[in-house]
Design a protein around this motif. Structure first.
Motif, PDB file in Angstrom:
ATOM      1  N   CYS B  59       0.841  -1.194   0.000  1.00  0.00           N
ATOM      2  CA  CYS B  59       0.000   0.000   0.000  1.00  0.00           C
ATOM      3  C   CYS B  59       0.875   1.243   0.000  1.00  0.00           C
ATOM      4  O   CYS B  59       2.049   1.210   0.362  1.00  0.00           O
ATOM      5  CB  CYS B  59      -1.052  -0.005   1.093  1.00  0.00           C
ATOM      6  N   VAL B  60       0.288   2.310  -0.475  1.00  0.00           N
ATOM      7  CA  VAL B  60       1.022   3.568  -0.657  1.00  0.00           C
ATOM      8  C   VAL B  60       0.015   4.718  -0.580  1.00  0.00           C
ATOM      9  O   VAL B  60      -1.144   4.560  -0.972  1.00  0.00           O
ATOM     10  CB  VAL B  60       1.778   3.570  -2.016  1.00  0.00           C
ATOM     11  N   VAL B  61       0.467   5.832  -0.030  1.00  0.00           N
ATOM     12  CA  VAL B  61      -0.387   7.019   0.089  1.00  0.00           C
ATOM     13  C   VAL B  61      -0.129   7.926  -1.114  1.00  0.00           C
ATOM     14  O   VAL B  61       1.015   8.305  -1.382  1.00  0.00           O
ATOM     15  CB  VAL B  61      -0.097   7.766   1.409  1.00  0.00           C
ATOM     16  N   ILE B 138      -6.062  -2.693  -6.322  1.00  0.00           N
ATOM     17  CA  ILE B 138      -7.241  -3.376  -5.790  1.00  0.00           C
ATOM     18  C   ILE B 138      -8.195  -2.270  -5.370  1.00  0.00           C
ATOM     19  O   ILE B 138      -7.918  -1.512  -4.445  1.00  0.00           O
ATOM     20  CB  ILE B 138      -6.874  -4.266  -4.587  1.00  0.00           C
ATOM     21  N   GLU B 140     -10.438   0.047  -3.755  1.00  0.00           N
ATOM     22  CA  GLU B 140     -10.983   0.245  -2.410  1.00  0.00           C
ATOM     23  C   GLU B 140     -11.357   1.721  -2.284  1.00  0.00           C
ATOM     24  O   GLU B 140     -10.630   2.536  -1.703  1.00  0.00           O
ATOM     25  CB  GLU B 140      -9.938  -0.128  -1.346  1.00  0.00           C
ATOM     26  N   HIS B 142     -13.302   3.548  -0.539  1.00  0.00           N
ATOM     27  CA  HIS B 142     -13.341   4.213   0.769  1.00  0.00           C
ATOM     28  C   HIS B 142     -11.932   4.595   1.208  1.00  0.00           C
ATOM     29  O   HIS B 142     -11.682   5.745   1.615  1.00  0.00           O
ATOM     30  CB  HIS B 142     -14.006   3.280   1.788  1.00  0.00           C
ATOM     31  N   ASN B 143     -10.976   3.669   1.143  1.00  0.00           N
ATOM     32  CA  ASN B 143      -9.594   3.976   1.525  1.00  0.00           C
ATOM     33  C   ASN B 143      -9.001   5.080   0.646  1.00  0.00           C
ATOM     34  O   ASN B 143      -8.274   5.952   1.120  1.00  0.00           O
ATOM     35  CB  ASN B 143      -8.712   2.729   1.395  1.00  0.00           C
ATOM     36  N   TYR B 147      -8.572   8.200   2.964  1.00  0.00           N
ATOM     37  CA  TYR B 147      -7.193   8.164   3.471  1.00  0.00           C
ATOM     38  C   TYR B 147      -6.135   8.368   2.387  1.00  0.00           C
ATOM     39  O   TYR B 147      -4.932   8.318   2.698  1.00  0.00           O
ATOM     40  CB  TYR B 147      -6.937   6.808   4.159  1.00  0.00           C
ATOM     41  N   LEU B 149      -5.284   6.247   0.438  1.00  0.00           N
ATOM     42  CA  LEU B 149      -4.543   4.992   0.585  1.00  0.00           C
ATOM     43  C   LEU B 149      -4.877   4.051  -0.573  1.00  0.00           C
ATOM     44  O   LEU B 149      -6.042   3.710  -0.781  1.00  0.00           O
ATOM     45  CB  LEU B 149      -4.926   4.344   1.919  1.00  0.00           C
ATOM     46  N   ILE B 151      -4.140   0.345  -2.381  1.00  0.00           N
ATOM     47  CA  ILE B 151      -3.650  -1.015  -2.208  1.00  0.00           C
ATOM     48  C   ILE B 151      -3.422  -1.599  -3.599  1.00  0.00           C
ATOM     49  O   ILE B 151      -4.267  -1.462  -4.485  1.00  0.00           O
ATOM     50  CB  ILE B 151      -4.662  -1.862  -1.410  1.00  0.00           C
TER      51      ILE B 151
END
Lengths: 209, 209
Positions: B59-61, B138, B140, B142-143, B147, B149, B151
């Motif tokens: 994962c990475v921001v 992947i 996501e 919401h993330n 955030y 974020l 994945i």
């Protein structure tokens, strides 16, 4: 049983929350400590990172098989600590054993004789660390269930002022370096830092060949 | 305009996917490269980590303000590269400038004269790196929204065999060290590694004082 709870050392001081991300920005391996209903635990995690600046957030992977997972889910809290090179052998040990395998009246701190001091939240702050981030879990059941991924908001941060003060890391002795787990008992030590200037753009003419 | 696309160097070889997490386990700062519809970009990220072993995930921001964010969302892909110390100045430069600020017909590779080679997916593999993880997002939402974020599942991994082979890191020269961003143009260099044995449990008698 001797007491492993010690007074907070004088060189451990609070870190402004806006600078808390810097405690983990360089990717150290961390310890994850937790406590619930009188039971405490500590494990190692190479998989953690900052997630936000303000309010500071972090994330960390906590496997379903661990006692840490149960304590974190029950308490809604965890603390990430940045172990020093002096704590490398302890980091490896707590990363390779499960608190679940110990008797109910013994935890990994006792099993390995690891001292700690109290924080503002419930989890112990392990000794021989350079920094501590006390976090409250931001409940994200999907991430927790599918990815073992826990997000925490940092509520209190601390650092050893011998190596982190005024929002910056400073060189310390060998025992005060952060450690970065590779595999098989090997770590990189953050023993050397360097400063660079950003690369300058190519002059337009250099594009024409 | 000179071509910055080069043939894959002979010392860059595939890494078994089960060992891909080791390329990032020690917390290096990474480059995030991306490409969509003929436009490419590269940025720096200190906030990334492995998320799973098999299949490997990371994962990475990636901030909403970045061109990388738009390219990753549009293409569903990104590549994380582990820059070497030789690429520290470039890492700092691409971390401080936005691809959005460049003309549509110029990207950061061209702007800074940074070479790259092709991977199996769409994003360029920047030169002067030690390892590359080609990922598919992947999804996501919401993330990503809450955030920043992302994945990714690692679909292809590569490493410079001078420093990573047979699933393990090996010491290279100074220019082949990974770098770990601190702040203000400073990095730790992974210049020194050490091996430790795990701390042994206290003998029961040592608990009785």
């Amino acid at each position: 049983m001797r007491s492993l709870l010690q007074a907070r050392p004088e060189h451990v001081q609070p870190v402004e929350l806006a600078k808390a991300y810097r405690l983990m920005n360089h990717g150290p391996t961390v310890l994850v400590s937790s406590s619930h209903a009188g039971r405490s635990n500590v494990m190692a995690a190479a998989w953690s990172m900052p997630l936000d600046f303000t309010p500071p957030k972090v994330c960390v992977v906590i496997d379903k098989s661990t006692l840490t997972r149960r304590l974190v889910e029950a308490s809604g809290q965890f603390t990430l600590a940045v172990p020093s090179r002096a704590a490398a052998a302890a980091t490896l040990a707590v990363g390779r054993t499960s608190g679940s395998a110990l008797p109910m009246d013994e935890d990994k701190f006792e099993h390995y004789g690891l001292s700690f001091h109290a924080g503002q939240l419930g989890a112990p702050l392990p000794a021989d660390c350079l920094a501590w981030l006390e976090c409250e879990v931001i409940d994200e059941p999907h991430n927790q269930q599918v990815y073992d991924l826990f997000i925490g908001e940092v509520r209190h941060a601390w650092a050893d002022t011998r190596v982190f003060r005024d929002g910056h890391w400073h060189a310390g002795g060998e025992s005060l370096q952060s450690i970065h787990y590779i595999a098989g008992g090997s770590f990189f030590a953050a023993s050397e830092s360097f400063v660079t200037e950003p690369l300058q753009p190519c002059a337009p003419s250099s594009h024409s060949d």
